[in-house]
Design a protein around this motif. Structure first.
Motif, mmCIF file in Angstrom:
data_model
loop_
_atom_site.group_PDB
_atom_site.id
_atom_site.type_symbol
_atom_site.label_atom_id
_atom_site.label_comp_id
_atom_site.label_asym_id
_atom_site.label_seq_id
_atom_site.Cartn_x
_atom_site.Cartn_y
_atom_site.Cartn_z
ATOM 1 N N ASN A 1 21.806 -0.953 -5.079
ATOM 2 C CA ASN A 1 22.454 0.354 -4.932
ATOM 3 C C ASN A 1 22.071 1.022 -3.608
ATOM 4 O OD1 ASN A 1 23.352 -0.464 -7.362
ATOM 5 N ND2 ASN A 1 22.425 1.143 -8.566
ATOM 6 N N THR A 2 21.839 2.345 -3.595
ATOM 7 C CA THR A 2 21.695 3.033 -2.298
ATOM 8 C C THR A 2 20.519 2.505 -1.477
ATOM 9 O OG1 THR A 2 20.358 4.781 -3.269
ATOM 10 C CG2 THR A 2 22.716 5.193 -3.141
ATOM 11 N N GLY B 1 31.179 -2.130 -11.646
ATOM 12 C CA GLY B 1 30.589 -0.804 -11.515
ATOM 13 C C GLY B 1 29.779 -0.338 -12.716
ATOM 14 N N ILE C 1 26.550 -0.224 -14.447
ATOM 15 C CA ILE C 1 25.184 -0.580 -14.068
ATOM 16 C C ILE C 1 24.401 -1.153 -15.253
ATOM 17 C CG2 ILE C 1 25.133 0.975 -12.093
ATOM 18 C CD1 ILE C 1 23.470 2.911 -13.750
ATOM 19 N N ALA D 1 17.817 -1.529 -8.523
ATOM 20 C CA ALA D 1 17.505 -0.102 -8.379
ATOM 21 C C ALA D 1 16.867 0.429 -9.665
ATOM 22 C CB ALA D 1 18.777 0.667 -8.052
ATOM 23 N N ASP D 2 15.997 1.424 -9.510
ATOM 24 C CA ASP D 2 15.188 1.875 -10.660
ATOM 25 C C ASP D 2 16.024 2.357 -11.844
ATOM 26 O OD1 ASP D 2 15.951 4.056 -9.094
ATOM 27 O OD2 ASP D 2 14.024 5.097 -9.214
ATOM 28 N N GLY D 3 17.024 3.182 -11.554
ATOM 29 C CA GLY D 3 17.829 3.700 -12.654
ATOM 30 C C GLY D 3 18.552 2.581 -13.390
ATOM 31 N N SER D 4 19.151 1.681 -12.636
ATOM 32 C CA SER D 4 19.889 0.563 -13.239
ATOM 33 C C SER D 4 18.954 -0.386 -13.987
ATOM 34 C CB SER D 4 20.638 -0.204 -12.153
ATOM 35 O OG SER D 4 21.544 0.650 -11.496
ATOM 36 N N TYR E 1 18.416 0.006 -17.868
ATOM 37 C CA TYR E 1 19.445 -0.270 -18.878
ATOM 38 C C TYR E 1 19.151 -1.558 -19.640
ATOM 39 C CZ TYR E 1 22.562 3.378 -17.037
ATOM 40 O OH TYR E 1 23.112 4.569 -16.650
ATOM 41 N N ASN F 1 13.355 4.622 -6.070
ATOM 42 C CA ASN F 1 13.529 5.862 -5.289
ATOM 43 C C ASN F 1 13.456 7.089 -6.195
ATOM 44 O OD1 ASN F 1 15.994 5.846 -6.564
ATOM 45 N ND2 ASN F 1 17.196 5.376 -4.748
ATOM 46 N N SER G 1 15.226 8.255 -8.493
ATOM 47 C CA SER G 1 16.401 9.083 -8.804
ATOM 48 C C SER G 1 17.652 8.244 -9.015
ATOM 49 C CB SER G 1 16.661 10.082 -7.668
ATOM 50 O OG SER G 1 17.152 9.403 -6.530
ATOM 51 N N TYR G 2 18.671 8.908 -9.506
ATOM 52 C CA TYR G 2 20.029 8.394 -9.490
ATOM 53 C C TYR G 2 20.611 8.857 -8.149
ATOM 54 C CZ TYR G 2 20.140 7.440 -14.614
ATOM 55 O OH TYR G 2 19.942 6.955 -15.884
ATOM 56 N N ALA G 3 20.133 8.235 -7.064
ATOM 57 C CA ALA G 3 20.419 8.758 -5.728
ATOM 58 C C ALA G 3 21.915 8.821 -5.438
ATOM 59 C CB ALA G 3 19.708 7.906 -4.680
ATOM 60 N N ILE G 4 22.643 7.813 -5.863
ATOM 61 C CA ILE G 4 24.082 7.803 -5.570
ATOM 62 C C ILE G 4 24.766 9.008 -6.205
ATOM 63 C CG2 ILE G 4 24.615 6.276 -7.523
ATOM 64 C CD1 ILE G 4 26.450 6.111 -4.206
ATOM 65 N N LEU G 5 24.279 9.394 -7.367
ATOM 66 C CA LEU G 5 24.930 10.520 -8.042
ATOM 67 C C LEU G 5 24.578 11.844 -7.375
ATOM 68 C CD1 LEU G 5 24.744 9.480 -11.808
ATOM 69 C CD2 LEU G 5 26.531 9.040 -10.108
HETATM 70 C C1 LIG Z 1 27.189 1.720 -17.575
HETATM 71 C C2 LIG Z 1 27.123 2.820 -16.584
HETATM 72 N N1 LIG Z 1 26.569 3.997 -16.921
HETATM 73 C C3 LIG Z 1 26.482 4.992 -16.028
HETATM 74 C C4 LIG Z 1 26.974 4.834 -14.772
HETATM 75 C C5 LIG Z 1 26.965 5.989 -13.789
HETATM 76 N N2 LIG Z 1 26.036 5.730 -12.714
HETATM 77 C C6 LIG Z 1 26.457 5.225 -11.538
HETATM 78 S S1 LIG Z 1 25.240 5.026 -10.459
HETATM 79 C C7 LIG Z 1 24.110 5.646 -11.549
HETATM 80 C C8 LIG Z 1 22.677 5.797 -11.171
HETATM 81 C C9 LIG Z 1 22.168 4.699 -10.306
HETATM 82 O O1 LIG Z 1 20.812 4.944 -10.046
HETATM 83 P P1 LIG Z 1 19.930 3.780 -9.481
HETATM 84 O O2 LIG Z 1 20.221 2.527 -10.174
HETATM 85 O O3 LIG Z 1 18.512 4.253 -9.469
HETATM 86 O O4 LIG Z 1 20.459 3.613 -7.988
HETATM 87 P P2 LIG Z 1 20.376 4.664 -6.792
HETATM 88 O O5 LIG Z 1 21.611 5.471 -6.892
HETATM 89 O O6 LIG Z 1 19.137 5.468 -6.957
HETATM 90 O O7 LIG Z 1 20.356 3.837 -5.568
HETATM 91 C C10 LIG Z 1 24.690 5.980 -12.746
HETATM 92 C C11 LIG Z 1 23.970 6.534 -13.905
HETATM 93 C C12 LIG Z 1 27.552 3.588 -14.448
HETATM 94 N N3 LIG Z 1 28.062 3.327 -13.257
HETATM 95 N N4 LIG Z 1 27.590 2.598 -15.363
#
Ligand SMILES: Cc1ncc(C[n+]2csc(CCOP(=O)(O)OP(=O)(O)O)c2C)c(N)n1
Ligand SMILES: [Mg+2]
Length: 515
Positions: A361-362, A385, A387, A411-414, A417, A439, A441-445
């Motif tokens: 991701n970012t 798309g 995650i 990425a940490d948020g992903s 899951y 990072n 955070s959910y930086a992209i969001l």
């Molecule tokens: C199944 C699913 N749930 C929610 C989302 C919405 N979403 C898109 S990016 C994101 C957060 C990503 O965070 P991370 O993986 O930490 O990457 P970063 O943006 O920090 O680089 C979320 C929750 C999605 N794309 N797919």
């Protein structure tokens, strides 16, 4: 032979010999039958998203389907996000879903649900096997359905009583994907557009971004001056030294618009005409410039590499690609650990023949550039798309390619899951190195929040997008599943730890703290 045995023997006879599974009571005969049919390798995933994502990774790397084993509607529901990614990747998957016994459904016991309605949107083929006698034929049809072309998810629902009753002999078959040669008209139309002298873009994707397709695309681009671009998130791309490089379309609409600016012709080789990921108040959704004509060279069931080769011939292009990537690696980085130094370290160390599962991701933004001149490798992207793909996909790719190193950029948020995939990697001794890009955070969001024009975020909105309080400890999470893990806070530390992780047999994880 009961239905479960017939089913598994038929799958094996059709070349499907890996089953990623998370079973329940209605699948107990299937589980028991694994001991009768040792040719089928059963691999336990501790969440259905792991099962389906691993089947996707396996299918992308072998070109053959793995089977899944899921528990009724709820199990399927848990696995849908990664089946969606597999659908977008056109990966062949035989998605086996157990169901209540046919005699039991009418009683409406707790796990009863509308499995078909859950399965249809992600499946290119669906059947519920109604009788034991039909099961072997249904299984062959499911494998054929998964292969396509184009490939996809074939969902076969197997009621418990169909599994436990006598079902007769297994069937066999030699299903495979036979891609259709592209009509000469389509090749001629593309040739005419590219010869017009007007600015043109050749956009490749799908099956066209492996070595053979890229070589032909490079020949076409160099013979005509067309700009060569690739879809944003290819399912499986071959890249690195000796392979023609191709720039990917940007994720942000603004970038794609700039990349396509001025084009009068867009030739599509197994790619869709670009659209924005999301709608934004002041941006177009359809990103093909006004006045640009779209020509479909290859799509759907077409043999895209063959079409590109035919096009290169028709254009009288020189026989071999001239624009292959030269070998080059960045130096080992020093100093602060950030997205750039992380990328440099990966570029310095990426092993030859690696399979990269990219859900960075970012914070992973620079890794693609830093690895462009690394030894040849495969790159797997987040096709749909949804995650939570990266860790399971890496797991399945490692099952598919036991002799190749697998690198998962996560990425940490992903990562949160489907992190149970790490446990499966240990259990199956899979050589996967995971880099968690932490990072916090959910930086992209955070970026999207301002891009969509939402009001200035207050503390409550911001707290929906940051991952602290508490901070996630990926070393502890990995250790808890048996994966050796280290945390890096400087570029030097990260480089040393990545080197160690890559040389560790079996899984290992490095948490890169990017804050
Ligand atoms: C199944 C699913 N749930 C929610 C989302 C919405 N979403 C898109 S990016 C994101 C957060 C990503 O965070 P991370 O993986 O930490 O990457 P970063 O943006 O920090 O680089 C979320 C929750 C999605 N794309 N797919
Ligand atoms: Mg993040």
């Amino acid at each position: 032979m009961n239905g479960a045995q017939t089913l598994i023997r038929t799958l094996v006879a059709c070349g499907v010999d890996v089953c990623f599974a998370n079973p329940g009571t209605s699948e107990m005969h299937f589980v028991a039958a694994l001991d009768d049919v040792p040719e089928m390798r059963g691999i336990l995933g501790l969440f259905e998203g792991v099962v389906t994502g691993a089947a996707d990774g396996y299918g992308r790397m072998t070109g053959r389907p793995a089977a899944t084993l899921l528990h009724l509607g709820p199990g399927l529901g848990n696995g849908i996000a990664n089946l969606h990614n597999a659908r977008r990747a056109r990966t062949p998957v035989v998605n086996v879903v157990g169901d209540h016994a046919t005699t039991h459904v009418a009683l409406d016991p707790p796990l009863t649900s509308d499995i078909e309605s859950l399965a249809r949107p992600v499946s290119r083929w669906f059947r519920s096997s109604g009788t034991p006698g039909a099961l072997a034929g249904d299984a062959v049809a499911a494998v054929e359905g998964a292969f396509g072309p184009p490939g996809g998810v074939a969902t076969l629902v197997v009621p418990a009583d169909v599994s436990w009753q006598e079902a007769g002999q297994p069937a066999s078959g030699h299903p495979g994907a036979v891609w259709e040669p592209v009509a000469e008209d389509a090749v001629a139309e593309a040739a005419k557009a590219l010869r017009s002298g007007e600015p043109a873009v050749l956009l490749v994707g799908g099956n066209a971004v492996r070595r053979r397709g890229l070589a032909a695309a490079d020949r076409v681009a160099r013979a005509t001056g067309a700009k060569l671009l690739c879809e944003t998130f290819p399912a499986r791309m071959e890249r690195g030294a000796g392979i023609p490089p191709v720039e990917r379309l940007g994720y942000l609409a603004e970038f794609t618009i700039a990349q396509l600016q001025g084009a009068r012709h867009l030739v599509l080789a197994d790619a869709l005409a670009p659209v924005s990921f999301f709608a934004y108040p002041n941006l177009p959704g359809y990103l093909v410039p006004e006045g640009c004509e779209v020509h479909t060279l290859a799509a759907g069931c077409d043999d895209a590499p063959g079409a590109l080769e035919a096009l290169a011939e028709m254009l009288g292009a020189p026989p071999s690609p001239r624009g292959v990537q030269v070998a080059s690696r960045p130096d080992r980085p020093t100093g602060a650990l950030n997205a750039q130094s992380l990328a440099a370290a990966i570029g310095a160390l990426l092993p030859e023949g690696a399979v990269v599962s990219d859900e960075g991701n970012t914070s992973g933004l620079f890794v693609s550039g830093a690895t462009a001149g690394a030894p040849p490798h495969d790159w797997l992207c987040l096709t749909g798309g949804a995650i939570g793909q990266g860790l399971p996909l890496a797991t399945g790719a490692a099952v598919a390619c036991p002799d190749r190193p697998v690198l998962c950029l996560e990425a940490d948020g992903s990562a949160m899951y489907t992190n149970q995939a790490l446990w499966t990697q240990v259990r199956e001794s899979l050589d996967v190195t995971t880099v968690v890009l932490n990072n916090g955070s959910y930086a992209i969001l955070e970026l999207e929040l301002s891009r969509v024009g939402a009001a200035d975020p207050g503390p409550r909105a911001k707290s929906m997008l940051e991952l602290g309080h508490p901070d996630l400890d990926f070393v502890a999470l990995a250790s808890g599943m048996g994966v050796p893990a280290w945390r890096a806070t400087t570029a030097e530390e990260f480089t040393v730890q990545l080197e160690r992780a890559l040389s560790t047999p079996g899984p290992a994880l490095v948490e890169a703290v990017l804050r």
